[in-house]
Design a protein around this motif. Structure first.
Motif: not given
Length: 404
Positions: A146-149, A176-180, A192-194, A224-226
């Motif tokens: 899992n790629l986490s940014i 996973r992206i968490c970049t405020p 990606y799958k998720k 993915a788009l959904s």
């Protein structure tokens, strides 16, 4: 005697540091490291440069006997690079990244990684060691994980995932992206799958691209788009590739028409003959002021002499705020149904710019004259003063996502 000393002095050591660093950035990395032979003061001087560019693409067919190659046409990044604490801008292309120890890139602000061999865990390790990173451009083969940014400093993020072997297509992975504080996001390549876009609250620009769609990838792209679209509904600028335009046009029946209330500028790369899908996508952007369209497939030509008809149950808010349209297409007249709809419904339209790519085709030789004749006969809305500009361009081979 004094003149002799001047001849033997190390002139290279007297060059300003920033000039030397600029030279390093412009040279292939093999040559940069080799500069250590030119001057005693340059033995390890390259490791103090704030700007380094490791681009293996220029070396793949060169002398692979030079140190750094692992025998598989992939350059091994020197381990000492990871302790270059002065780095501010770093580009690694077609390199083999192997981290042994801690990464010390505390000052790094811009990072480009385009690598054959890089794992999600390694990327996560790099990001944890770059607290001031503002720009991150990543292209890699997804081998699982899992790629986490996660970053509070990132302003621009671009991720392109591709594959080299058929087995890579079935890898189950998560982004996973968490970049405020992120302002620009580009996601492209194989889906990606998720997707978990946990905090992109500052995002103003989103670019969504994908591989050419077929039945095998259609479900993956739709899925993915959904997951992505609900998290970027607040952005002001959106750019969509051909595949994404088709999917969003097909998804409109499952989404509210006012899916993107804040988007003022939209760029679509699409097939103009699929104008119904384009219209379907446009229904989801009720506040649109500027529309840019680039024709993805300009190889079909027809002399459209019959009056065009389009029947659709369009919402009352359809294109009410649209003021500017820019269309780039190749010779062929599939553009007319779409333009007729825009002229008919965009009541505040002020300007349409047609940019015709010059290509050899069996179409009418005086294409611009023919287009102008067709446009004059089209029915218009109350925006009768809309200005129409016709120009010719040379063929373009690359979709530039910077149009804003």
């Amino acid at each position: 005697m004094e003149n002799l000393k001047r001849l033997h002095r190390d002139i290279l050591r007297e060059l300003p540091d920033m000039l030397i660093f600029d030279i390093f950035w412009r040279l292939p990395m093999t040559d940069v490291v080799r500069t250590s032979l030119l001057s005693k003061g340059w033995r390890n001087f390259w490791t103090t440069s704030p700007f380094l560019n490791f681009d293996n693409r220029a070396m793949l067919f060169g002398d692979d006997s030079w140190r750094g190659f692992d025998g598989k046409e992939v350059y091994r990044v020197p381990l000492c690079l990871y302790s270059c604490s002065s780095l501010k801008e770093l580009s690694l292309q077609s390199c083999n990244l192997e981290i042994d120890g801690n990464v010390q890139w505390n000052k790094l602000e811009s990072l480009t990684i385009k690598a054959f061999r890089v794992t999600a865990n390694l990327i996560n390790q790099i990001l944890s060691a770059t607290p001031h990173l503002k720009v991150f451009d990543l292209t890699y083969v997804d081998k699982g994980g899992n790629l986490s940014i996660q970053s509070t400093s990132l302003k621009e993020l671009s991720i392109f995932k591709y594959f080299l072997a058929a087995a890579d297509l079935f890898v189950v992975s998560e982004l996973r992206i968490c970049t405020p504080n992120l302002e620009t996001l580009e996601i492209s390549g194989f889906p990606y799958k998720k997707y978990l876009l946990m905090d992109v609250s500052s995002l103003t620009r989103a670019f969504l691209d994908s591989v050419p769609s077929d039945h095998f990838f259609q479900f993956g792209l739709s899925n993915a788009l959904s997951q992505i679209l609900p998290s970027i509904q607040h952005v002001e600028y959106v750019a969509l590739s051909d595949c994404c335009t088709k999917e969003i046009g097909a998804m409109k029946t499952k989404c509210a028409h006012s899916a993107f209330l804040n988007v003022k500028s939209l760029k679509l790369r699409c097939c103009l003959y699929d104008y119904k899908q384009v219209i379907g996508a446009l229904e989801m952007f009720p506040q649109l002021n500027r529309l840019v369209i680039e024709d993805e497939k300009g190889n079909s030509h027809q002399d459209d002499t019959e009056s065009l008809k389009f029947e659709a149950n369009l919402p009352e808010s359809f294109l009410l705020r649209l003021r500017t349209v820019e269309v780039t297409w190749s010779e062929g007249y599939g553009v007319f149904p779409l333009i007729e709809i825009l002229l008919k419904y965009a009541s505040k339209l002020e300007k349409i710019v047609f940019q015709l790519n010059e290509i050899k085709s069996p179409a009418t030789s005086d294409s611009l004259f023919y287009v102008s004749e067709k446009l004059l006969r089209m029915r218009r809305s109350s925006s009768s003063n809309c200005k129409i500009v016709l120009t010719k361009l040379r063929p373009s081979s690359h979709w530039n996502n910077s149009g804003n």
